[in-house]
Every structure is written in C-alpha cells, then in structure tokens.
Design an enzyme around this catalytic site. Structure first.
Site, PDB file in Angstrom:
ATOM      1  N   ALA A  95      85.517  -4.182 -25.662  1.00  0.00           N
ATOM      2  CA  ALA A  95      84.813  -5.148 -24.821  1.00  0.00           C
ATOM      3  C   ALA A  95      83.399  -5.479 -25.294  1.00  0.00           C
ATOM      4  O   ALA A  95      82.723  -6.277 -24.663  1.00  0.00           O
ATOM      5  CB  ALA A  95      84.759  -4.617 -23.392  1.00  0.00           C
ATOM      6  N   ARG A 151      93.697   6.163 -24.169  1.00  0.00           N
ATOM      7  CA  ARG A 151      93.883   4.825 -23.600  1.00  0.00           C
ATOM      8  C   ARG A 151      93.537   3.849 -24.729  1.00  0.00           C
ATOM      9  O   ARG A 151      92.437   3.920 -25.282  1.00  0.00           O
ATOM     10  CB  ARG A 151      92.943   4.570 -22.431  1.00  0.00           C
ATOM     11  N   ASP A 160      85.507   6.729 -20.950  1.00  0.00           N
ATOM     12  CA  ASP A 160      85.538   5.349 -21.447  1.00  0.00           C
ATOM     13  C   ASP A 160      84.848   5.295 -22.809  1.00  0.00           C
ATOM     14  O   ASP A 160      83.995   6.132 -23.122  1.00  0.00           O
ATOM     15  CB  ASP A 160      84.761   4.426 -20.489  1.00  0.00           C
ATOM     16  N   GLN A 208      89.417   1.713 -29.265  1.00  0.00           N
ATOM     17  CA  GLN A 208      89.348   0.247 -29.263  1.00  0.00           C
ATOM     18  C   GLN A 208      90.014  -0.320 -30.520  1.00  0.00           C
ATOM     19  O   GLN A 208      89.612   0.009 -31.647  1.00  0.00           O
ATOM     20  CB  GLN A 208      87.883  -0.184 -29.217  1.00  0.00           C
ATOM     21  N   ARG A 237      80.882  -8.867 -18.011  1.00  0.00           N
ATOM     22  CA  ARG A 237      81.801  -8.631 -19.141  1.00  0.00           C
ATOM     23  C   ARG A 237      83.180  -9.205 -18.836  1.00  0.00           C
ATOM     24  O   ARG A 237      83.869  -9.712 -19.715  1.00  0.00           O
ATOM     25  CB  ARG A 237      81.891  -7.142 -19.477  1.00  0.00           C
TER      26      ARG A 237
HETATM   27  C1  LIG Z   1      92.267  -0.281 -17.783  1.00  0.00           C
HETATM   28  C2  LIG Z   1      91.287  -0.825 -18.778  1.00  0.00           C
HETATM   29  C3  LIG Z   1      90.294   0.007 -19.274  1.00  0.00           C
HETATM   30  C4  LIG Z   1      89.393  -0.460 -20.236  1.00  0.00           C
HETATM   31  N1  LIG Z   1      88.473   0.406 -20.778  1.00  0.00           N
HETATM   32  C5  LIG Z   1      87.688  -0.030 -21.788  1.00  0.00           C
HETATM   33  C6  LIG Z   1      86.809   0.861 -22.468  1.00  0.00           C
HETATM   34  O1  LIG Z   1      86.708   2.067 -22.165  1.00  0.00           O
HETATM   35  N2  LIG Z   1      86.049   0.366 -23.480  1.00  0.00           N
HETATM   36  C7  LIG Z   1      86.122  -0.962 -23.865  1.00  0.00           C
HETATM   37  O2  LIG Z   1      85.445  -1.352 -24.824  1.00  0.00           O
HETATM   38  N3  LIG Z   1      86.926  -1.823 -23.213  1.00  0.00           N
HETATM   39  C8  LIG Z   1      87.706  -1.395 -22.191  1.00  0.00           C
HETATM   40  N4  LIG Z   1      88.551  -2.291 -21.569  1.00  0.00           N
HETATM   41  C9  LIG Z   1      88.404  -3.748 -21.830  1.00  0.00           C
HETATM   42  C10 LIG Z   1      89.228  -4.184 -23.010  1.00  0.00           C
HETATM   43  O3  LIG Z   1      88.669  -3.654 -24.198  1.00  0.00           O
HETATM   44  C11 LIG Z   1      89.271  -5.721 -23.112  1.00  0.00           C
HETATM   45  O4  LIG Z   1      87.977  -6.224 -23.225  1.00  0.00           O
HETATM   46  C12 LIG Z   1      89.954  -6.391 -21.929  1.00  0.00           C
HETATM   47  O5  LIG Z   1      91.029  -5.638 -21.447  1.00  0.00           O
HETATM   48  C13 LIG Z   1      90.486  -7.784 -22.342  1.00  0.00           C
HETATM   49  O6  LIG Z   1      91.434  -7.649 -23.349  1.00  0.00           O
HETATM   50  P1  LIG Z   1      93.008  -7.910 -23.150  1.00  0.00           P
HETATM   51  O7  LIG Z   1      93.725  -6.791 -23.832  1.00  0.00           O
HETATM   52  O8  LIG Z   1      93.332  -8.061 -21.739  1.00  0.00           O
HETATM   53  O9  LIG Z   1      93.327  -9.182 -24.034  1.00  0.00           O
HETATM   54  P2  LIG Z   1      92.622 -10.601 -24.223  1.00  0.00           P
HETATM   55  O10 LIG Z   1      93.109 -11.109 -25.531  1.00  0.00           O
HETATM   56  O11 LIG Z   1      91.153 -10.539 -23.972  1.00  0.00           O
HETATM   57  O12 LIG Z   1      93.265 -11.425 -23.061  1.00  0.00           O
HETATM   58  C14 LIG Z   1      94.660 -11.715 -23.022  1.00  0.00           C
HETATM   59  C15 LIG Z   1      94.983 -12.464 -21.751  1.00  0.00           C
HETATM   60  O13 LIG Z   1      94.760 -11.602 -20.647  1.00  0.00           O
HETATM   61  C16 LIG Z   1      94.192 -12.314 -19.561  1.00  0.00           C
HETATM   62  N5  LIG Z   1      92.859 -11.762 -19.279  1.00  0.00           N
HETATM   63  C17 LIG Z   1      92.118 -10.931 -20.065  1.00  0.00           C
HETATM   64  N6  LIG Z   1      90.944 -10.620 -19.470  1.00  0.00           N
HETATM   65  C18 LIG Z   1      90.940 -11.292 -18.305  1.00  0.00           C
HETATM   66  C19 LIG Z   1      90.014 -11.391 -17.258  1.00  0.00           C
HETATM   67  N7  LIG Z   1      88.830 -10.747 -17.274  1.00  0.00           N
HETATM   68  N8  LIG Z   1      90.340 -12.187 -16.220  1.00  0.00           N
HETATM   69  C20 LIG Z   1      91.532 -12.823 -16.168  1.00  0.00           C
HETATM   70  N9  LIG Z   1      92.448 -12.769 -17.137  1.00  0.00           N
HETATM   71  C21 LIG Z   1      92.158 -12.023 -18.193  1.00  0.00           C
HETATM   72  C22 LIG Z   1      94.143 -13.763 -19.973  1.00  0.00           C
HETATM   73  O14 LIG Z   1      95.327 -14.370 -19.568  1.00  0.00           O
HETATM   74  C23 LIG Z   1      94.076 -13.671 -21.482  1.00  0.00           C
HETATM   75  O15 LIG Z   1      94.556 -14.817 -22.098  1.00  0.00           O
HETATM   76  C24 LIG Z   1      89.479  -1.822 -20.647  1.00  0.00           C
HETATM   77  C25 LIG Z   1      90.484  -2.637 -20.160  1.00  0.00           C
HETATM   78  C26 LIG Z   1      91.382  -2.173 -19.246  1.00  0.00           C
HETATM   79  C27 LIG Z   1      92.473  -3.069 -18.771  1.00  0.00           C
END
Ligand SMILES: Cc1cc2nc3c(=O)[nH]c(=O)nc-3n(C[C@H](O)[C@H](O)[C@H](O)COP(=O)(O)OP(=O)(O)OC[C@H]3O[C@@H](n4cnc5c(N)ncnc54)[C@H](O)[C@@H]3O)c2cc1C
Length: 308
Positions: A190, A185, A132, A164, A289
């Site tokens: 985040a 990935r 990650d 990211q 988070r």
């Molecule tokens: C499999 C996976 C691995 C990840 N690994 C990392 C990592 O190693 N390092 C890192 O910094 N981040 C990681 N993340 C987190 C990522 O960076 C984002 O913070 C997170 O995925 C929210 O971004 P989004 O792309 O979904 O879009 P956003 O613009 O945040 O959200 C788009 C839409 O998705 C939905 N949504 C998003 N989050 C949520 C939630 N929590 N609950 C309900 N609906 C939601 C909503 O409908 C929102 O309007 C990971 C995410 C995933 C899915």
C-alpha cells in the site's frame, strides 16, 4: 489516476487537513464506510455482526508512528483489551498491529517488547497476532522481530507477518518464512515505493502476487491471501483446485467496507474470508490510503453522503 493516487497519498501525510478531518463530523461520517467507529466497543459490535455473516475478523486499532514511549504503551494497552474482549465474547477474531504504533522508529527495543508481550497474550488466549507490514525502510527490521519472537518455543504459531507482492525481495522472504513455519498474509502493498525496491508496473505486481500465492498455498501452513482483485482470487482458487488444496487450508482477507459483494460470494462458495476491521480516532491516514487505492471511491462516498 496515478496523479490522484499520489495526491491522496500526499494528503494522508498532511497534518492540517488531518487535524481538521478527524475533528469534523462530516469526515467521520465519510470514513464510516471503511472504519468501524472511534471506540473499541464500536469495533467489537461490528466484529460480532461480521462473524454472524460467517466471516472471520482481524481488528486493527488505528494509529501509526508515535512520538513518546507512553503513547506506544497506550496503543499496546488497547490491543491487550481487544484480546481480552475477543476471548470473553468468543469472537472469531485476531489482531493486526503496526510496529511503528508500538514505537519502532524511536524506541525499537520497546516495540519489540510490546510485540512479544502481545504474542504471549495471544498465545495464552488461544489467539494470533499479525504484524502488518509498513514501508520498505522497515521491512527487514519487521521480519527480524517477527522471526525472533516466533522462534521462542512457547510462541510458535502465535505470531505471523505480512509480505507485499510489489517488493522484489518477497519471493526470498516467503521461502525463508515458510521454512521457519511462519504464517504469512500476502498483499500487493500500500505504500509508495521507489523502482529500486518495488515493481513499478501493476502488471508485474499482479504476476508476482500470483506466483507468491501459489508458493503459500503449496506450503503446509495456513496463510491469508489479502486482496479485492478478482483476477488474483480466481488464480488462487484455480491453483488450489489443481493442487487438490482444500479451501479450509487458507483464507481470503479483505478490508471492511470494500467489495462486500465478493466477500459474501466467497463465503457462499465455501471459502474462508477474514475481514480487516479498523477502528479508532486516528482514522485519517488509513482512510486516505483507501481512497488512493481507488480514487473512484470519492464519488461513491460523496453520492452516499448526500443521499443520506
Ligand atoms: C486484509 C488486508 C490487509 C492488508 N494489510 C496490508 C499491510 O500490512 N501492508 C500493506 O502494505 N498493505 C496492506 N493491505 C493493502 C494492500 O497492500 C493493497 O493496497 C490493497 O489491498 C489494494 O490491493 P488489491 O489487492 O485489492 O488490488 P488492486 O489492484 O489495488 O485492486 C483490485 C480491485 O479491487 C477493488 N478495490 C481495491 N481497493 C479498493 C478500495 N479501497 N475500495 C474499493 N474497491 C477496491 C477494485 O475493484 C480494484 O479494481 C492490506 C489489504 C487487505 C485486504
């Protein structure tokens, strides 16, 4: 909303609230929407159920920075057990690991040794270790470690990384990683980052995500696009179809408990989906988070809590 986001990020670092929440049954009940349970067996049970729905899994034993070498070794041991359980139960699952949980900040050599031994175990069981990505102070170190381990001939393909889209540097990092054959990935990111290193506006992050996902899809490697954002998913699907990239050549990744409707729809439409399943006693910062990403989740959770 940005105020609420900052409030949840601040809460994720508050030790007192954390101690209280992790011990309270109400806290555990609320978090169960996003966290499989406290024990390894809970994670395996949920992974089996997710596999049965046609989705792949990645397992995350929750925990971040450790303060002793023994804690890091203990955290690593759980991942070794997971790799054995995945093999024994023939699960379609791999593992996701944070290097700070393996001691990166205090004992970097130990963290690197642990990552290498997990990659060896993954290779020996025909599996894959995903490292990650954490905050930007750790980006370069994390990249260096993954690239060094991946360069060992017997570990080629057994380890991958996360990039990211909110970081300005990510395009250059992806070019280098793809050239070296390292699977990525892609996520938006985040952590709370300053404007010197990351795009401050969501529109720019999204634009960069679309650009970077195109670069990954265009490469000969199997990558993961981690997002719940339908606009990002639509753009990736359109790129794949325009460039005649078969859906079997990449996967979408989402978090356990988030957009289950979208996860099911993608599977139904013939795409690969991997669900990121976290478990463990240290669920509090992870849970906060998730609330920071979508503060409306608090209302959603509260409604379900009182309904049950
Ligand atoms: C499999 C996976 C691995 C990840 N690994 C990392 C990592 O190693 N390092 C890192 O910094 N981040 C990681 N993340 C987190 C990522 O960076 C984002 O913070 C997170 O995925 C929210 O971004 P989004 O792309 O979904 O879009 P956003 O613009 O945040 O959200 C788009 C839409 O998705 C939905 N949504 C998003 N989050 C949520 C939630 N929590 N609950 C309900 N609906 C939601 C909503 O409908 C929102 O309007 C990971 C995410 C995933 C899915």
């Amino acid at each position: 909303m940005p105020i609420l986001r900052s409030a949840f990020i601040a809460l994720s670092k508050n030790r007192t609230v954390r101690r209280f929440s992790e011990r309270s049954s109400m806290g555990r009940k609320m978090s169960s929407r996003f966290v499989a349970g406290l024990e390894l067996e809970d994670a395996i049970r949920v992974a089996e159920a997710v596999n049965q729905q046609g989705m792949l899994v990645t397992l995350d034993s929750l925990g971040e920075s450790v303060s002793t070498e023994a804690e890091a070794q203990k955290a690593a041991e759980i991942y070794h057990q997971l790799l054995d359980q995945i093999a024994a139960r023939k699960l379609k699952a791999n593992i996701s690991v944070k290097l700070t949980q393996m001691g990166l900040e205090l004992f970097p050599a130990l963290a690197e040794d642990i990552a290498e031994s997990l990659a060896k175990h993954a290779a020996a069981t025909n599996n894959f270790l995903r490292i990650d990505m954490e905050d930007s102070s750790l980006t370069q170190t994390t990249l260096n470690i993954v690239r060094r381990i991946h360069a060992l001939p017997e570990l080629r393909g057994a380890i991958g990384i996360v990039i990211q889209a909110y970081l300005y540097r990510s395009q250059a990092d992806i070019e280098q990683l793809v050239a070296e054959g390292i699977r990525v990935r892609l996520c938006k990111g985040a952590y709370k980052e300053p404007a010197e290193v990351a795009f401050p506006s969501k529109a720019d992050v999204d634009k960069n995500y679309v650009l970077l996902s195109g670069m990954l899809l265009d490469s000969p490697l199997y990558h993961g696009l981690a997002t719940h954002d339908e606009a990002m998913i639509t753009a990736a699907k359109a790129f794949a179809s325009q460039h005649k990239i078969d859906p079997s050549r990449f996967e979408f990744q989402m978090l356990y408990g988030v957009r289950r409707d979208l996860q099911r729809k993608l599977i139904h439409d013939g795409y690969n989906v991997r669900v990121y399943i976290p478990f463990g006693r240290e669920w509090y910062p992870y849970f906060m988070r998730r609330l920071a990403e979508r503060p409306a989740n608090v209302l959603f959770l509260a409604k379900n809590f009182f309904r049950n």
